[in-house]
Design an enzyme around this catalytic site. Sequence first.
Site, short mmCIF file in Angstrom:
data_model
loop_
_atom_site.label_atom_id
_atom_site.label_comp_id
_atom_site.label_asym_id
_atom_site.label_seq_id
_atom_site.Cartn_x
_atom_site.Cartn_y
_atom_site.Cartn_z
N HIS A 91 -37.22 12.53 35.34
CA HIS A 91 -36.73 11.67 36.13
C HIS A 91 -35.95 10.60 35.43
O HIS A 91 -36.37 9.23 35.34
CB HIS A 91 -37.79 10.96 37.09
CG HIS A 91 -38.41 11.96 37.93
ND1 HIS A 91 -37.89 12.63 39.00
CD2 HIS A 91 -39.80 12.13 38.02
CE1 HIS A 91 -38.77 13.50 39.44
NE2 HIS A 91 -39.83 13.37 38.81
N LYS B 1 -45.28 16.64 35.76
CA LYS B 1 -45.04 15.18 35.75
C LYS B 1 -45.01 14.46 34.74
O LYS B 1 -44.75 15.12 33.32
CB LYS B 1 -46.00 14.60 36.73
CG LYS B 1 -46.09 15.27 38.31
CD LYS B 1 -44.70 15.16 38.83
CE LYS B 1 -44.32 13.89 39.35
NZ LYS B 1 -43.30 13.76 40.12
#
Length: 350
Positions: A97, A79
Amino acid sequence: MPDTLSLWIRHETRPNEQRAALAPEDARRLIERGARLTVEESTQRVFPIHEYAAAGCEIVPQGSWVSLCPAEAYVLGLKELPDEPTLLRHRHIFFGHAYKGQARARRLLRKFEAGGGVLLDLESLVDADGHRLAAFGYWAGYAGAALAVLHRRGLLTAPLAVLSQSELDVRLRQSPAGEVLTAVVIGAYGRGGRGACDALRTAGVEPSRWNSAETRALDRDALLAHDILVNAIGTDHPVAPFLTKAALDDPRRRLSVIGDVTCDVGSDLNALLVYDRVTDWAHPVERLCRRPRPLDVIAIDNLPSLLPAEASRAYSADLWPLLLALREGSPVWERCLHDFRRAIGSRDGG
């Protein structure tokens, strides 16, 4: 690329994130093939640090990649990175992302550009046809469907807590006497959909399985006639919405729980136009309406973290052979590098 592959596995700083990109048994496999692995201590990783030490990894303090990681190593995580440092000089592998207009994307890419570092985004780890080579989708689907069933049965408590699959399955099998639940899984034949269907069957619910054929000419009445909807569709282009707010007031609606595994809310890819924000571990359920009957949504964007051991081992099994290919100039990683350079070269940062 250097002959010796050097990987530095960093501590995850996101709250509730106990997963690891690489399990200890797969770290051992890489070391046996000549790789050098350094693993940061972690207060939350599901695998204890002594298992990595036993596999032959060097152990270092958490967060030390910033100052101690050598330039030739790849920093491996899952993450987002912490806010510091503001200049990123290393080669990082994680889910950035950063290429689809997501929040904070431009800021992240500017940090790489300013520091001279590189992002090899795990979202770009695909084959020549664009299919993901390593993914958490199955366990996202499993957890998402499980939460929807538990909520429908009044057995979901908050805040959510990490479980093993066996612990979760015990809860799923607690079916009230005489209960007859119906569920539909959209995207039923992808990774997430298969996980969702398996969780539903564990709960004693045989799901309707919908895919592109059913959504192309969607029977909205049939969709609303189910108790539970699990959305696990994966798409890279906008599709006609499955639900709009008009469905909330439909007097024929039986549907009472939506488990949105895909969580494309806020994106052009969102096919569930009935809610506008994700939910989280502290508040996993949002009520969308009370009449003609309540309708709730569960839309948690890190569902596999609820089953960190199973999800990590499955992902690691897919990832470790690909990591070994880093030293070979593999086309798989070249595609990741191409996506990064293209994003850096765009004016809006992706």
